[in-house]
Design an enzyme around this catalytic site. Structure first.
Site, PDB file in Angstrom:
ATOM      1  N   GLU A  97       0.619  -1.101   0.053  1.00 40.22           N
ATOM      2  CA  GLU A  97       0.263  -0.143   0.072  1.00 40.22           C
ATOM      3  C   GLU A  97       1.027   0.843  -0.481  1.00 40.22           C
ATOM      4  O   GLU A  97       2.100   0.842  -0.380  1.00 40.22           O
ATOM      5  CB  GLU A  97      -0.631   0.430   0.859  1.00 40.22           C
ATOM      6  CG  GLU A  97      -0.154  -0.370   2.736  1.00 40.22           C
ATOM      7  CD  GLU A  97      -1.515  -0.547   3.704  1.00 40.22           C
ATOM      8  OE1 GLU A  97      -1.942   0.148   4.823  1.00 40.22           O
ATOM      9  OE2 GLU A  97      -1.826  -1.434   3.291  1.00 40.22           O
TER      10      GLU A  97
ATOM     11  N   LYS B  75       2.417   4.919   1.452  1.00 34.43           N
ATOM     12  CA  LYS B  75       2.435   5.507   2.326  1.00 34.43           C
ATOM     13  C   LYS B  75       2.514   6.783   2.117  1.00 34.43           C
ATOM     14  O   LYS B  75       2.977   7.365   1.636  1.00 34.43           O
ATOM     15  CB  LYS B  75       4.171   4.946   2.214  1.00 34.43           C
ATOM     16  CG  LYS B  75       4.369   4.936   4.032  1.00 34.43           C
ATOM     17  CD  LYS B  75       6.246   5.202   5.042  1.00 34.43           C
ATOM     18  CE  LYS B  75       6.400   5.246   6.633  1.00 34.43           C
ATOM     19  NZ  LYS B  75       6.133   7.025   6.170  1.00 34.43           N
TER      20      LYS B  75
ATOM     21  N   ASP C 292       2.513  10.616   3.764  1.00 33.42           N
ATOM     22  CA  ASP C 292       3.047  11.603   4.505  1.00 33.42           C
ATOM     23  C   ASP C 292       2.393  12.755   5.130  1.00 33.42           C
ATOM     24  O   ASP C 292       2.148  14.017   4.598  1.00 33.42           O
ATOM     25  CB  ASP C 292       3.814  11.997   2.994  1.00 33.42           C
ATOM     26  CG  ASP C 292       5.056  12.838   4.055  1.00 33.42           C
ATOM     27  OD1 ASP C 292       5.313  12.365   5.099  1.00 33.42           O
ATOM     28  OD2 ASP C 292       5.691  13.001   3.663  1.00 33.42           O
TER      29      ASP C 292
ATOM     30  N   TYR D   3      -5.376   2.714   7.127  1.00 36.35           N
ATOM     31  CA  TYR D   3      -5.091   1.649   6.785  1.00 36.35           C
ATOM     32  C   TYR D   3      -4.763   0.715   7.809  1.00 36.35           C
ATOM     33  O   TYR D   3      -4.218  -0.269   7.563  1.00 36.35           O
ATOM     34  CB  TYR D   3      -3.377   1.995   6.269  1.00 36.35           C
ATOM     35  CG  TYR D   3      -2.650   3.371   6.983  1.00 36.35           C
ATOM     36  CD1 TYR D   3      -2.269   2.991   8.598  1.00 36.35           C
ATOM     37  CD2 TYR D   3      -2.182   4.400   6.933  1.00 36.35           C
ATOM     38  CE1 TYR D   3      -1.661   4.213   9.112  1.00 36.35           C
ATOM     39  CE2 TYR D   3      -2.170   5.161   7.447  1.00 36.35           C
ATOM     40  CZ  TYR D   3      -1.554   5.510   8.843  1.00 36.35           C
ATOM     41  OH  TYR D   3      -1.192   5.709   9.475  1.00 36.35           O
TER      42      TYR D   3
ATOM     43  N   LYS E 220      10.732   3.250   1.101  1.00 36.67           N
ATOM     44  CA  LYS E 220      10.397   5.028   1.422  1.00 36.67           C
ATOM     45  C   LYS E 220      11.210   5.928  -0.242  1.00 36.67           C
ATOM     46  O   LYS E 220      12.587   5.148  -0.183  1.00 36.67           O
ATOM     47  CB  LYS E 220      11.959   5.454   2.052  1.00 36.67           C
ATOM     48  CG  LYS E 220      11.621   5.463   3.517  1.00 36.67           C
ATOM     49  CD  LYS E 220       9.934   6.086   4.167  1.00 36.67           C
ATOM     50  CE  LYS E 220      11.183   7.509   4.339  1.00 36.67           C
ATOM     51  NZ  LYS E 220       9.974   9.053   5.272  1.00 36.67           N
TER      52      LYS E 220
ATOM     53  N   CYS F  29      17.517  46.888   7.862  1.00 39.68           N
ATOM     54  CA  CYS F  29      17.467  46.655   6.414  1.00 39.68           C
ATOM     55  C   CYS F  29      17.944  46.858   5.469  1.00 39.68           C
ATOM     56  O   CYS F  29      18.838  47.914   5.315  1.00 39.68           O
ATOM     57  CB  CYS F  29      16.172  47.662   6.794  1.00 39.68           C
ATOM     58  SG  CYS F  29      15.064  47.583   5.341  1.00 39.68           S
TER      59      CYS F  29
ATOM     60  N   CYS G  61      16.729  50.561   3.966  1.00 37.99           N
ATOM     61  CA  CYS G  61      16.567  51.890   4.513  1.00 37.99           C
ATOM     62  C   CYS G  61      17.601  51.862   5.955  1.00 37.99           C
ATOM     63  O   CYS G  61      17.816  52.595   6.119  1.00 37.99           O
ATOM     64  CB  CYS G  61      15.301  51.777   4.983  1.00 37.99           C
ATOM     65  SG  CYS G  61      14.848  51.224   5.810  1.00 37.99           S
TER      66      CYS G  61
ATOM     67  N   CYS H 150      11.563  45.175   9.223  1.00 42.67           N
ATOM     68  CA  CYS H 150      11.509  46.258   9.047  1.00 42.67           C
ATOM     69  C   CYS H 150      10.089  47.593   9.229  1.00 42.67           C
ATOM     70  O   CYS H 150       9.403  47.040   8.074  1.00 42.67           O
ATOM     71  CB  CYS H 150      12.126  46.973   7.921  1.00 42.67           C
ATOM     72  SG  CYS H 150      12.337  48.293   7.514  1.00 42.67           S
TER      73      CYS H 150
ATOM     74  N   CYS I 119      10.437  52.908   3.855  1.00 39.72           N
ATOM     75  CA  CYS I 119      11.403  51.931   2.813  1.00 39.72           C
ATOM     76  C   CYS I 119      10.922  51.242   1.691  1.00 39.72           C
ATOM     77  O   CYS I 119       9.129  51.199   1.480  1.00 39.72           O
ATOM     78  CB  CYS I 119      11.019  50.888   3.919  1.00 39.72           C
ATOM     79  SG  CYS I 119      12.310  49.274   4.025  1.00 39.72           S
TER      80      CYS I 119
HETATM   81  S1  IVH Z   1       0.762   0.756   9.035  1.00 42.72           S
HETATM   82  C1  IVH Z   1       1.769  -1.071  13.104  1.00 42.72           C
HETATM   83  N1  IVH Z   1       0.569   1.986   7.114  1.00 42.72           N
HETATM   84  O1  IVH Z   1       3.717   5.599   8.618  1.00 42.72           O
HETATM   85  C2  IVH Z   1       2.476  -0.027  11.752  1.00 42.72           C
HETATM   86  N2  IVH Z   1       1.336   3.766   8.393  1.00 42.72           N
HETATM   87  O2  IVH Z   1       6.828   4.974  10.293  1.00 42.72           O
HETATM   88  C3  IVH Z   1       0.962   0.799  11.763  1.00 42.72           C
HETATM   89  N3  IVH Z   1       1.924   5.057   7.557  1.00 42.72           N
HETATM   90  O3  IVH Z   1       3.285   6.428  12.292  1.00 42.72           O
HETATM   91  C4  IVH Z   1       1.570   1.418  10.718  1.00 42.72           C
HETATM   92  N4  IVH Z   1       0.573   5.184   5.534  1.00 42.72           N
HETATM   93  O4  IVH Z   1       2.146   7.368  10.401  1.00 42.72           O
HETATM   94  C5  IVH Z   1       1.081   1.990   8.112  1.00 42.72           C
HETATM   95  N5  IVH Z   1      -0.084   2.639   4.601  1.00 42.72           N
HETATM   96  C6  IVH Z   1       0.001   2.923   5.428  1.00 42.72           C
HETATM   97  C7  IVH Z   1       1.207   4.355   6.376  1.00 42.72           C
HETATM   98  C8  IVH Z   1       1.353   3.904   7.461  1.00 42.72           C
HETATM   99  C9  IVH Z   1       1.751   6.064   6.437  1.00 42.72           C
HETATM  100  C10 IVH Z   1       2.934   6.710   8.389  1.00 42.72           C
HETATM  101  C11 IVH Z   1       2.279   6.069   9.623  1.00 42.72           C
HETATM  102  C12 IVH Z   1       2.724   5.526  10.939  1.00 42.72           C
HETATM  103  C13 IVH Z   1       4.307   5.875  10.334  1.00 42.72           C
HETATM  104  C14 IVH Z   1       5.147   4.440   9.993  1.00 42.72           C
END
Ligand code: IVH
Length: 665
Positions: free
Chosen positions: A111, A113, A115, A222, A309, A404, A407, A422, A428
């Site tokens: 899935e 991740k 941010d 998630y 990542k 500044c 001026c 400033c 200015c």
């Molecule tokens: S699972 C025990 N799934 O990433 C695991 N986390 O470094 C529970 N995050 O704190 C997290 N997308 O804030 C999971 N698809 C995803 C995610 C996800 C983003 C974040 C989440 C977590 C951090 C882990």
């Protein structure tokens, strides 16, 4: 039907439309119809306080009550994930899992991740009862009031939900909201958020849930936790949660081997740029809950999951200089000048250093090799110094200026603010010129025949000192002694003349009152209708306007207590600038009646919200997804390729911004 029954009916309907709009992306009614239903509900609820429901759709607008967050212990600690940055580590994870399970077959759920910032929601009997931030993983802040304003989070569940459970997910600020928020902050010269994550986090910690409601956050889920879950597969459980009303991404795939897993990673590494929210990697989870249990946890992270990542785009280059820009409100921004370097497809030679604290933390020296990154961020950032490459002959340490640069006035910092200012707003030059440039800008007086260069020139030559002087300019003045061609001079005078008619919200915004951006100006214009009423309003009345807090109210009062500003306003009025709502401020027609319109892309002349409003004012309906019923697509630049393809295949007409405005004129 009696009023109490109507309240229940309206709540059901509004919950459903909320879900259709914010989770499914398939609205069935227009924004206006939605607002009308909401207004009806709020009126009825006000008449029947005994019918209060903490999860009524009306609670999503938030409140101005100051809420300090209570710390709450998590029932299940919020763990994080181990990070990996390369394929070998992913392969090693796969093998560790396989060994841990004694070689038995297993599936991995891949899935995205997200941010943003993680949140844990507790539901009892289908009702949201609590929302808690991650905090230190053991205890977090109770941010329930703020979270309720996020429209894609269900307050009440549907379908066959579990009686009691927790669900975890990520709160995000979509790119579009982030960009408009930062554009608005730039106009008010407030410090920008570096990325959507910081913006979302700052917003969620806001003490005023009405602010959160305006900022348009979103949330994806998630992870489901509870004593008894629907089944043994993580992916299937998440699909169940989708049926209960949660926004669960479709970008989830159960894979059976490493090749499929890398396919998923490669696909999303490319395609993630098309997503409406920021992602920074892929999460890989063993799909079977019983296998997860057997694999267990290390002290901090599960052994059954890992995060891969994406590479942030990063480059290393030489810091040549730091310059300081003075804006219209006197805010001073340090800007790094670097040896040009290629980053994420563009040549970068400047990076904002934001403010004194951020800049000084980096311990920069002229001549240093610095790392520049552009990950989620739009503005390139210097993230550190490459100390291994620090030259022997090092230049000076960069320290923030005290006066500044324009001026010479000593700079000041106001308590609680990161920016330095400033304070010399009387003479200015960049502040004076900046105020005129703001005044003529598109969202303000829209004097489009004048650009910053011309303003600069006229200012330097002493032809104008402030915005009111513009209205004294005559074609002869410009074309004669000042060397502007007669045709351009005419155009300039014409567009200055036209600007007298801009709506009140624009002329108010044009004054450049600190913290009064476009949105606030609109709210104030609608509330007060005339500038006189606004000028006479006390702090309390100002704060009664939704979205106006103590700081904005204070800034308005300060502005109108300065005799120089009163003089400017008086001269603008004398010149015929309109400072009150007129009936023409809200044009309406039935030109778009019966038309279902999809807005897509980035626009220049109005914001997306303004276009939505314009469509409704002319009787049209906004829709978020393209179908054979779509009348046309109002397309700005950067319309997504998937949408374009769909429009083509259905033969739906694509209308540009200019064509659309021409249709209505
Ligand atoms: S699972 C025990 N799934 O990433 C695991 N986390 O470094 C529970 N995050 O704190 C997290 N997308 O804030 C999971 N698809 C995803 C995610 C996800 C983003 C974040 C989440 C977590 C951090 C882990």
């Amino acid at each position: 039907m009696d009023e109490k029954a109507r309240i229940l009916q309206l709540r059901d309907e509004l919950h459903r439309h909320n879900h259709l709009y914010y989770v499914e992306n398939q609205p069935e009614i227009s924004d206006k119809e939605f607002d009308d239903l909401m207004r009806e509900l709020m009126e009825l609820e006000a008449r029947h306080p005994e019918m209060f429901d903490a999860n009524s759709p009306s609670q999503r607008v938030g409140s101005d009550l100051n809420n300090d967050f209570e710390q709450v212990e998590h029932r299940y600690p919020m763990l994080s994930l181990a990070n990996t940055y390369n394929r070998a580590d992913v392969q090693a994870f796969y093998e560790r899992v396989s060994n841990g399970l004694g070689g038995e077959p297993f599936d991995i759920c891949c899935e995205l991740k997200y941010d943003g910032l993680s949140i844990s929601l507790t539901y009892e009997e289908g009702q949201l009862v609590r929302a808690v931030t991650r905090g230190d993983g053991v205890k977090g802040d109770d941010v329930t009031a703020n979270v309720k304003t996020i429209r894609s989070i269900p307050l009440r569940l549907t379908g066959h939900y579990l009686p009691s459970f927790e669900i975890r997910g990520e709160i995000l600020m979509p790119w579009s909201s982030f960009e408009s928020l930062n554009a608005e902050r730039a106009r008010c010269e407030q410090p920008l958020f570096a990325n959507p994550r910081n913006a979302a986090s700052g917003t969620l910690k806001s003490k005023n849930s009405a602010v959160v409601a305006q900022r348009r956050l979103d949330a994806y889920f998630y992870y489901l936790l509870g004593d008894k879950l629907p089944g043994n597969s993580h992916l299937d459980n998440m699909s169940e949660a989708r049926n209960w009303g949660f926004k669960v991404s479709d970008a989830m795939r159960r894979v059976h081997n490493v090749d499929e897993l890398f396919e998923f990673i490669d696909y999303w590494d490319r395609e993630r740029s098309q997503l409406p929210v920021a992602t920074d990697g892929i999460v890989l989870k063993v799909d079977s809950l019983s296998q997860q249990q057997r694999l267990g946890y290390t002290a901090k992270t599960p052994r059954w999951a890992i995060a891969y990542k994406f590479q942030a785009e990063r480059a290393c280059t030489r810091l040549n200089n730091v310059i300081y820009q003075v804006g219209r409100t006197g805010a001073v921004t340090p800007v790094a000048e670097m040896e040009p370097v290629l980053l994420a497809g563009t040549m970068v030679k400047r990076a904002s250093l934001h403010n004194q604290d951020i800049m000084e933390q980096l311990d920069l020296h002229i001549g240093d090799q610095v790392y520049v990154e552009k990950a989620g961020e739009i503005i390139p950032q210097i993230v550190g110094v490459n100390l291994d490459e620090r030259p022997m002959l090092l230049g000076d340490r960069v320290s923030f200026i005290k006066r500044c640069p324009e001026c010479g006035t000593p700079l000041v910092r106001y308590p609680g603010e990161a920016a330095s200012y400033c304070p010399n707003d009387v003479d200015c030059p960049p502040q004076l010129k900046g105020r005129i440039e703001h005044f003529i800008s598109r969202d303000a007086m829209n004097i489009d025949s004048l650009g910053p260069e011309t303003v600069d020139e006229y200012f330097e030559k002493g032809l104008i000192h402030d915005a009111a002087d513009l209205y004294r300019l005559r074609v002869e003045d410009l074309s004669g002694a000042w060397g502007t061609k007669i045709k351009s001079a005419r155009k300039i005078v014409e567009s200055i003349d036209r600007s007298r008619q801009v709506p009140f919200e624009c002329s108010l915004y044009a004054l450049g009152i600190r913290f009064v951006g476009k949105v606030v100006a609109k709210l104030l214009a609608r509330h007060f209708s005339t500038l006189d009423a606004l000028m006479q309003a006390g702090t309390e009345e100002l704060m009664s306007v939704d979205g106006v807090g103590e700081i904005i109210a204070g800034s308005i009062r300060t502005y109108f207590s300065d005799p120089r500003n009163l003089d400017l306003v008086a001269r603008l009025r004398e010149a015929g600038v309109c400072f009150e709502m007129t009936s023409s401020s809200e044009p309406t027609s039935d030109l778009l009646v019966g038309q279902s319109i999809v807005i897509s892309g980035v626009f220049e002349k109005h914001s997306r919200d303004e276009y939505k409003h314009i469509i409704e004012q002319h009787g049209g309906k906004n829709s978020s997804s393209i179908s054979s019923k779509t009348s046309f697509i109002l397309a700005g630049s950067n319309m997504g390729p998937a949408k374009l393809e769909k429009a083509r295949s259905l033969g739906v007409r694509i209308v540009s911004e200019d064509e659309f405005l021409a249709m209505l004129s």
